[in-house]
Design an enzyme around this catalytic site. Structure first.
Site, PDB file in Angstrom:
ATOM      1  N   SER A  23       2.312  -0.956  -6.785  1.00 17.29           N
ATOM      2  CA  SER A  23       2.027   0.047  -5.753  1.00 17.29           C
ATOM      3  C   SER A  23       1.012   1.034  -6.311  1.00 17.29           C
ATOM      4  O   SER A  23       1.372   1.997  -6.989  1.00 17.29           O
ATOM      5  CB  SER A  23       3.302   0.781  -5.336  1.00 17.29           C
ATOM      6  OG  SER A  23       2.999   1.847  -4.473  1.00 17.29           O
ATOM      7  N   GLY A  32       0.787  -1.228   0.000  1.00 22.59           N
ATOM      8  CA  GLY A  32       0.000   0.000   0.000  1.00 22.59           C
ATOM      9  C   GLY A  32       0.811   1.265   0.000  1.00 22.59           C
ATOM     10  O   GLY A  32       0.267   2.353   0.279  1.00 22.59           O
ATOM     11  N   ASP A  33       2.095   1.199  -0.289  1.00 19.94           N
ATOM     12  CA  ASP A  33       2.947   2.380  -0.411  1.00 19.94           C
ATOM     13  C   ASP A  33       4.126   1.996  -1.299  1.00 19.94           C
ATOM     14  O   ASP A  33       3.994   1.094  -2.126  1.00 19.94           O
ATOM     15  CB  ASP A  33       3.395   2.879   0.967  1.00 19.94           C
ATOM     16  CG  ASP A  33       3.657   4.387   0.995  1.00 19.94           C
ATOM     17  OD1 ASP A  33       4.402   4.855   0.118  1.00 19.94           O
ATOM     18  OD2 ASP A  33       3.125   5.088   1.866  1.00 19.94           O
ATOM     19  N   ASP A  34       5.277   2.656  -1.151  1.00 16.38           N
ATOM     20  CA  ASP A  34       6.421   2.330  -1.996  1.00 16.38           C
ATOM     21  C   ASP A  34       6.802   0.855  -1.870  1.00 16.38           C
ATOM     22  O   ASP A  34       6.880   0.316  -0.760  1.00 16.38           O
ATOM     23  CB  ASP A  34       7.631   3.184  -1.598  1.00 16.38           C
ATOM     24  CG  ASP A  34       7.430   4.664  -1.904  1.00 16.38           C
ATOM     25  OD1 ASP A  34       6.801   4.979  -2.929  1.00 16.38           O
ATOM     26  OD2 ASP A  34       7.906   5.499  -1.118  1.00 16.38           O
TER      27      ASP A  34
END
Length: 516
Positions: free
Chosen positions: A339, A306-308
Site C-alpha cells: 500500500s 491504492g489505500d489500506d
C-alpha cells in the site's frame, strides 16, 4: 546277568515302575479299555433321531433367510441398514441436491460488450426459488450492472471468467447511507450500491478457479478527483447483515471504492484471494474492510491496492456509537500486502462501535507508506483493545508501527469531542524488517493515552541512520528483551526472564517528529 543289570541301573528300574503305574491308572480311568468306570459311558440318541434334528434346523434357517430376502421396509438381520441417499427435510419430504446453473442458460453472452444484468438477475431468482444452488460463470468477459445475491448460494467463477462492472454510474442503484456512518462517507445523502451486493443473507459463497470480478473503476476514480460525482462511490462486493460467508480462490480488482466490504456480518472466511488496484491514482480502494463484524478469518491472501490493504472498522463518530456494533474476534494470517499511499493493516479510523480481540500474524508488508496502524480521534468514542501483532515483516516501509490519536475527520459537526476512545493492551512480538525510515510512531495524547503496549523480539533495519526513529507520546508499556532500534524512554524495560530492569518515569513525554 539280569539281576546284575537291574541292580546296576536304579534309574531304569524306577522308570519301569513309573510306566507300569501309569498303565494301570489308564486302564482304570478309560472306559474304552474296559476298566472299572465303564458303567459311566455317555448315552447317545439313536442315529435316525439325530438326522431329523439336523433336517429341522436346516429348514428353519432357510425360512428365516427367505423372509429376509423378500421383506420390504423391515430391519434385516445380519445386514447393515441401507444409508439414505438424501437427508429428510421434514415430515416425509426429501431435499434434492442443490441445482447448478450455467449463466449461459439465461441468455448471457461473454463478449465484454453485451450487458448481462438480466441474465444474472434471472439466475439468482431461479436459485432463490429452489432454496439455494450454484451459479457457474464460465470463461468469458461478462459485462453487467450491479446485481444481488441470495441465501444458500454459491457464485462460482471458472478459470478465465471475468465479471465486468459497467462504468456508467447511471446503471448503479442508489442506496440509503450506512446507519453507522450517518450522511454518507464522501457525500451527504444516498450512496451508490456495490457491483455484487447482498443483505440479510445466510450461507453465501463466492469462489471458483481464480476467476475475476473487475469493477473497472478507472472512470470512477477520474470523476471523483474531478468532483463530478454527487454520491459516495460503491464497493466492488458488499454483504450486509449476513452470516456464514466464504470468499475464496478469486481475484478482485479495480474497485470504484472499497473492494470487499463486509458490514455487520458474522462468521466470515476470506482465503486464497487476490485483490488488486493501482498503487497510485486509485483513491480509497481498500482491499478488505470488516466493518462491525464478528468471527472473521482472513488467510493466505495477496493484496496490492491504492489505500489500506485491510482496514477494520466499526462506524463513524456519533452514528457508530449509536449503532453500537463492534468488530471482534478477527484473525489475519499469512497475508502479503502493498500500500504505497496508506497502511498494510489498519484499525480505524472509523471504529466508534469498538474493536477488540484481533490477531495479525505472519504478515509481510512491502513498498508501503506504513506497516500496521491504529488510527482514531476525539469524537470516535469506544475502544481498541486486545490487539496482537506477531511475526510481522516490513520491507521498504516509511513508518513501521503507527498509533495515531488525532485523525480528525468527522461526518459532520454533531460529533462529541468528549467521546474519546480507549486504546489499551496492544502487543508487538517478532517484528522484523529492513529499509524502514521510522520503526515506531505511537502518538497518544493527554486525553487519549495509549496504555499497556508491549514490544518483544524486534529488530528493524533503518533506511536512514537518524535519531528519533522510535517515537512515543503519552504511552505506557514495556519492552521485553532485545528490541532494535532503541526504544523510547516512555517504556519500562524487562529482560527475557521478564524481570524489571528499569522503570520509566517519562510516560507523558513526547518525541514525535513528522519531519522525515
Amino acid at each position: 546277568m539280569l539281576e546284575t543289570a537291574a541292580a546296576s541301573s536304579p534309574r531304569a528300574a524306577a522308570a519301569a515302575a513309573s510306566a507300569g503305574a501309569a498303565a494301570a491308572a489308564s486302564a482304570v480311568s478309560s472306559p474304552r479299555r474296559g476298566g472299572a468306570t465303564a458303567h459311566h459311558h455317555r448315552r447317545w440318541a439313536p442315529a435316525p433321531f439325530r438326522a431329523c434334528l439336523v433336517a429341522l434346523w436346516l429348514v428353519g434357517f432357510g425360512l428365516v433367510f427367505l423372509w429376509q430376502s423378500t421383506s420390504v421396509g423391515r430391519v434385516r438381520l445380519y445386514t447393515r441398514p441401507p444409508m439414505p441417499r438424501r437427508a429428510p427435510a421434514s415430515m416425509g419430504q426429501w431435499v434434492a441436491s442443490p441445482p447448478v446453473y450455467d449463466l449461459r442458460e439465461f441468455g448471457a453472452v461473454g463478449d465484454g460488450r453485451t450487458v448481462n444484468t438480466a441474465s444474472f438477475e434471472a439466475a439468482v431468482a431461479a436459485i432463490a426459488e429452489r432454496g439455494g444452488g450454484r451459479l457457474t460463470v464460465p470463461a468469458g468477459r461478462w459485462l453487467t450492472a450491479p446485481f444481488n445475491l441470495t441465501s444458500r448460494m454459491t457464485l462460482f467463477l471458472a478459470a478465465g471468467a471475468e465479471i465486468l462492472g459497467i462504468q456508467d454510474e447511471r446503471y448503479w442503484p442508489l442506496m440509503s447511507p450506512l446507519p453507522s456512518y450517518g450522511y454518507g462517507r464522501e457525500h451527504k445523502g444516498p450512496r451508490y450500491g456495490s457491483l455484487i451486493h447482498g443483505q440479510d443473507l445466510k450461507d453465501v459463497t463466492i469462489t471458483g478457479h481464480n476467476g475475476t470480478i473487475n469493477g473497472q473503476g478507472q472512470s470512477w476514480w477520474v470523476k471523483f478527483r474531478r468532483k463530478l460525482l454527487n454520491h459516495t462511490r460503491g464497493p466492488l462486493v458488499q454483504l450486509m447483515r449476513s452470516s456464514n460467508i466464504i470468499i475464496s480462490n478469486i481475484t478482485l480488482r479495480d474497485s470504484p471504492f472499497w473492494t470487499l466490504h463486509m458490514y455487520d456480518c458474522k462468521n466470515v472466511t476470506i482465503v486464497e484471494t487476490t485483490i488488486l488496484a493501482p498503487i497510485a491514482g486509485a483513491p480509497n480502494t481498500d482491499g478488505i474492510d470488516p466493518d462491525s463484524c464478528e468471527n472473521v478469518v482472513i488467510k493466505n491472501c495477496y493484496i496490492s491496492v491504492g489505500d489500506d490493504g485491510i482496514a477494520i472498522k466499526s462506524g463513524w463518530d456519533q452514528y457508530g456509537i449509536a449503532y453500537g456494533r463492534p468488530s471482534a474476534n478477527i484473525i489475519i494470517q499469512n497475508v502479503i500486502i502493498r500500500s504505497m499511499v496508506s497502511a498494510g493493516v489498519s484499525i480505524g479510523s472509523e471504529m466508534s462501535g469498538g474493536v477488540s480481540n484481533v490477531l495479525v500474524e505472519n504478515v509481510h508488508v512491502w513498498d508501503s507508506r506504513r506497516g500496521v496502524r491504529i488510527k482514531t480521534a476525539p469524537g470516535r468514542g469506544a475502544y481498541v483493545s486486545n490487539i496482537v501483532y506477531r511475526n510481522i515483516s516490513l520491507e521498504n516501509v516509511r513508518v513501521g508501527i503507527v498509533i495515531k490519536t488525532d485523525y480528525n475527520e468527522h461526518p459532520d459537526e454533531g460529533f462529541d469531542p468528549k467521546a474519546v476512545p480507549i486504546i489499551e493492551n496492544i502487543s508487538y512480538t517478532s517484528i522484523h524488517g529492513q529499509g524502514v525510515r521510522v520503526s515506531v510512531r505511537i502518538q497518544g495524547s493527554a486525553e487519549i493515552p495509549v496504555k499497556n503496549v508491549t514490544f518483544h523480539d524486534m529488530s528493524v533495519g533503518i533506511a536512514d541512520r537518524k535519531h528519533h526513529v522510535f517515537q512515543c507520546s503519552f504511552v505506557q508499556g514495556q519492552v521485553i528483551g532485545y528490541v532494535f532500534p532503541m526504544p523510547c524512554k516512555n517504556l519500562d524495560m524487562y529482560n527475557e526472564r521478564r524481570e524489571l530492569v528499569k522503570q520509566s518515569t517519562f510516560q507523558n513525554i513526547s518525541d514525535i517528529d513528522y519531519s522525515f
